[in-house]
Design an enzyme around this catalytic site. Structure first.
Site, PDB file in Angstrom:
ATOM      1  N   LYS A 261      29.871  11.100 -48.790  1.00 18.47           N
ATOM      2  CA  LYS A 261      31.016  10.323 -48.282  1.00 18.47           C
ATOM      3  C   LYS A 261      30.605   8.869 -48.077  1.00 18.47           C
ATOM      4  CE  LYS A 261      33.699   9.783 -43.943  1.00 18.47           C
ATOM      5  NZ  LYS A 261      34.050  10.374 -42.636  1.00 18.47           N
ATOM      6  N   ASP A 266      35.822   2.847 -41.481  1.00 15.19           N
ATOM      7  CA  ASP A 266      36.832   3.831 -41.094  1.00 15.19           C
ATOM      8  C   ASP A 266      37.567   3.370 -39.840  1.00 15.19           C
ATOM      9  OD1 ASP A 266      38.363   6.050 -40.607  1.00 15.19           O
ATOM     10  OD2 ASP A 266      36.691   7.370 -40.048  1.00 15.19           O
ATOM     11  N   LYS A 273      41.968   4.440 -34.805  1.00 12.78           N
ATOM     12  CA  LYS A 273      40.987   4.766 -33.769  1.00 12.78           C
ATOM     13  C   LYS A 273      41.110   3.785 -32.597  1.00 12.78           C
ATOM     14  CE  LYS A 273      37.327   6.561 -36.814  1.00 12.78           C
ATOM     15  NZ  LYS A 273      37.214   7.919 -36.257  1.00 12.78           N
ATOM     16  N   ASP A 284      30.072   4.699 -41.748  1.00  9.69           N
ATOM     17  CA  ASP A 284      30.739   5.892 -42.263  1.00  9.69           C
ATOM     18  C   ASP A 284      30.467   6.100 -43.764  1.00  9.69           C
ATOM     19  OD1 ASP A 284      32.148   8.093 -41.425  1.00  9.69           O
ATOM     20  OD2 ASP A 284      34.116   7.238 -41.863  1.00  9.69           O
ATOM     21  N   ASP A 343      42.959   9.900 -39.999  1.00  6.47           N
ATOM     22  CA  ASP A 343      41.558   9.679 -39.606  1.00  6.47           C
ATOM     23  C   ASP A 343      40.642  10.801 -40.101  1.00  6.47           C
ATOM     24  OD1 ASP A 343      39.437   8.392 -38.492  1.00  6.47           O
ATOM     25  OD2 ASP A 343      39.921   8.899 -36.405  1.00  6.47           O
ATOM     26  N   GLU A 345      39.744  11.509 -43.017  1.00  5.00           N
ATOM     27  CA  GLU A 345      39.758  11.031 -44.400  1.00  5.00           C
ATOM     28  C   GLU A 345      38.529  11.443 -45.207  1.00  5.00           C
ATOM     29  OE1 GLU A 345      38.512   9.409 -41.972  1.00  5.00           O
ATOM     30  OE2 GLU A 345      36.648   8.669 -42.845  1.00  5.00           O
ATOM     31  N   ARG A 347      36.983  14.283 -45.510  1.00  6.91           N
ATOM     32  CA  ARG A 347      37.177  15.551 -46.246  1.00  6.91           C
ATOM     33  C   ARG A 347      38.071  15.344 -47.454  1.00  6.91           C
ATOM     34  NH1 ARG A 347      39.301  18.267 -40.849  1.00  6.91           N
ATOM     35  NH2 ARG A 347      37.843  16.709 -40.051  1.00  6.91           N
TER      36      ARG A 347
HETATM   37  N1  BES Z   1      34.019   9.120 -39.552  1.00  7.58           N
HETATM   38  C1  BES Z   1      34.647   9.971 -38.620  1.00  7.58           C
HETATM   39  C2  BES Z   1      33.684  10.927 -37.929  1.00  7.58           C
HETATM   40  C3  BES Z   1      32.676  10.335 -36.989  1.00  7.58           C
HETATM   41  C4  BES Z   1      32.886  10.389 -35.636  1.00  7.58           C
HETATM   42  C5  BES Z   1      31.504   9.810 -37.459  1.00  7.58           C
HETATM   43  C6  BES Z   1      31.951   9.885 -34.765  1.00  7.58           C
HETATM   44  C7  BES Z   1      30.564   9.306 -36.593  1.00  7.58           C
HETATM   45  C8  BES Z   1      30.783   9.352 -35.238  1.00  7.58           C
HETATM   46  C9  BES Z   1      35.698  10.827 -39.309  1.00  7.58           C
HETATM   47  O1  BES Z   1      36.320  10.252 -40.394  1.00  7.58           O
HETATM   48  C10 BES Z   1      36.748  11.119 -38.297  1.00  7.58           C
HETATM   49  O2  BES Z   1      37.399  10.210 -37.907  1.00  7.58           O
HETATM   50  N2  BES Z   1      36.864  12.381 -37.923  1.00  7.58           N
HETATM   51  C11 BES Z   1      37.817  12.804 -36.948  1.00  7.58           C
HETATM   52  C12 BES Z   1      38.532  14.012 -37.492  1.00  7.58           C
HETATM   53  C13 BES Z   1      39.698  14.442 -36.666  1.00  7.58           C
HETATM   54  C14 BES Z   1      40.841  13.465 -36.810  1.00  7.58           C
HETATM   55  C15 BES Z   1      40.129  15.825 -37.110  1.00  7.58           C
HETATM   56  C16 BES Z   1      37.069  13.165 -35.663  1.00  7.58           C
HETATM   57  O3  BES Z   1      36.008  13.776 -35.753  1.00  7.58           O
HETATM   58  O4  BES Z   1      37.549  12.782 -34.606  1.00  7.58           O
HETATM   59 ZN    ZN Z   2      35.270   8.794 -41.370  1.00  7.21          ZN
HETATM   60 MN    MN Z   3      38.010   9.081 -39.839  1.00  9.81          MN
END
Ligand code: BES
Ligand code: ZN
Ligand code: MN
Length: 492
Positions: A261, A266, A273, A284, A343, A345, A347
């Protein structure tokens, strides 16, 4: 820093600093330390008796111009409890020593290995620790502090025949530093196309084949999930494909597909966010960079297996054309996805990356991604979360990680998690309809795009960067998983 093996006696090395280590329960009169203790007229025993040298983890005992030694300094680093000593600790100890001595102006080090670790891999871990400690995070400071780092390090006391292990350490550590350097770049300095250019330069230098798909080809192919994420951004997406195809690879043999990824920033998109801590989302892209760095090291070490890296790269931005919650995307695999949260994204872009790697001939898949906050809740910044679709394959990976000195932990991906990712409207939805288990539901979603190939997913959201400097490493990207992936490619 130049790292080399030497057979010089520690008593006569004329380095700026001779480094070795002591265990907690160790009497300094034992092992390699006994020789140093005798040469210095019993100094080490004296320091142990006075309580200054206890061997506690990362305790630093520095002697200047030690009588009886040619080295200008002797540094004895605490190695902690003997039974807890492992490759992770040896590497960190070497890095901590290098950073400690660098701050004190030492240029030439000698690192004395001692029992219980004098084998070739011990030399490898030490060399890696020293090389990883080199990188600093002051690229955009106009006045650099203490730029004159350590020039050379000689490893003493290594087993005969440690040469190849040292070469391995160099290839891996230099690739890890290459990755860390790029991963530390802010998003305005490194866009998806900028990342593709860095990959092209790397591939040229390493002798790897590279194909960069631009937005036109991405669209022709039908990578609707990646394009959906990219829509909100003014920066066009890229898919970076790097191939290593050695002549020794058996026709019809396994082909390892590495999918990473690379979200260069992000924001969360329309499901934006909170602003607190959002700057961290420049990291990210660590999964993608991990895979590119793995290819760089593989090109040097030449395992006899074909490896293909596929790195989908884009920003995740809100904007007038951005996808909105409720939108449905057509992924490359043909499966449809209802986007309930923009968010989630990572996956989405991995779904297309995994399918594309399979189309390019991958028979085994590994992906790496800073995918979920949930993995940080489960494992903090300590372990990489490992998910897999075939027990034996996953076991082999976890064993490789342990031997390589990386902390990784097996996580579940039962079918029940997939149930929570089914959409009433489309084939899948991109967030779970249930409570909790966010790292596993994300993994279950990804598995739907692996066409049942043996597959491993690494969630590195907690481990890809350090929020605070550690004694062995500065703050910033960590380079996690690269060494395990390089070793793993050699085992397929
Ligand atoms: N890039 C983030 C995940 C992340 C979180 C990386 C903290 C590093 C530190 C990912 O794209 C994300 O935003 N995931 C969300 C998914 C949720 C909306 C189901 C998350 O983990 O909050
Ligand atoms: Zn992300
Ligand atoms: Mn995200």
């Amino acid at each position: 820093m130049e790292v080399k093996l030497e057979t010089t006696s520690p008593l006569v090395t004329d380095a700026d600093a001779l480094v070795t280590f002591a265990f907690e329960e160790n009497n300094p009169a034992q092992g390699a330390l006994a020789e140093l203790d005798r040469a210095t007229g019993g100094r080490l025993k004296e320091l142990a008796a006075s309580g200054e040298l206890t061997g506690k983890w990362l305790e630093m005992v520095l002697l200047h111009y030690p009588a009886g030694l040619q080295a200008k300094r002797l540094l004895v680093v605490g190695a902690g409890k003997r039974e807890k000593f492992d490759p992770v600790r040896l590497r960190r100890l070497a890095g901590a020593a290098a950073r400690y001595l660098k701050a004190r102006g030492a240029k030439r080090l000698a690192f004395l290995l001692r029992e219980p670790r004098q084998d070739a891999t011990a030399a490898q871990f030490v060399a890696e620790g020293l090389l990883l400690a080199e990188l600093d995070l002051d690229k955009y400071k106009s006045q650099k502090e203490n730029r004159n780092g350590i020039e050379s390090a000689a490893i003493l006391g290594a087993a005969a025949g440690a040469g190849p292990a040292l070469e391995r350490a160099r290839a891996i550590a230099e690739s890890e530093n290459w990755a860390r350097d790029i991963a530390n770049e802010p998003s305005n300095q490194l866009t998806p196309s900028g990342l593709a250019e860095r990959a092209e330069q790397m591939a040229r230098e390493a002798g790897l084949a590279i194909d960069v798909l631009d937005e036109k080809r991405i669209e022709q192919l039908g990578m609707g999930a990646l394009l959906g994420v990219a829509r909100g951004s003014a920066e066009p997406p890229r898919v970076i494909v790097v191939t290593y195809n050695p002549p020794q690879a058996k026709p019809g043999g396994p082909v390892l597909g590495l999918v990473g990824k690379a979200i260069t920033f992000d924001t969360g998109g329309i499901s934006i966010k909170p602003s607190k801590g959002m700057e961290k989302m420049k990291y990210d892209m660590c999964g993608g960079i991990t895979m590119l760095a793995t290819m760089r090291a593989i090109a040097r070490l030449r395992p006899p297996v074909k490896v293909i890296a596929v790195v989908p790269a884009t920003e995740n931005m809100p904007g007038g054309r951005a996808i909105k919650p409720g939108d449905v995307l057509f992924s490359l695999s043909g499966k449809t996805i209802e986007v309930l949260n923009t968010d989630a994204e990572g996956r989405l872009i991995l779904a297309d990356g995994l399918e594309y790697a399979r189309r390019l001939g991958a028979t085994h898949l590994v992906d790496a991604a800073t995918l979920t906050g949930a993995i940080v809740v489960a494992l903090s910044t300590v372990n990489v979360g490992v998910f897999g679709s075939r027990d034996e394959f996953t076991r082999l990976f976890l064993d490789t990680a342990r031997e390589a000195g990386e902390r990784m932990w097996l996580m579940p991906v039962d079918d029940e998690y997939l149930e929570m990712m089914k959409s009433p409207l489309a084939d899948l939805q991109n967030i779970s309809s249930g409570d909790g288990g966010g790292a596993s539901t994300a993994a279950a979603f990804l598995r739907e795009f692996t066409a049942d190939l043996p597959w491993i997913h690494l969630d590195i959201a907690g481990t890809a960067w350090l929020d605070d400097a550690k004694p062995w490493m500065p703050k910033g990207a960590s380079g996690v998983a690269i060494r395990t992936l390089v070793d793993f490619a050699g085992k397929l």
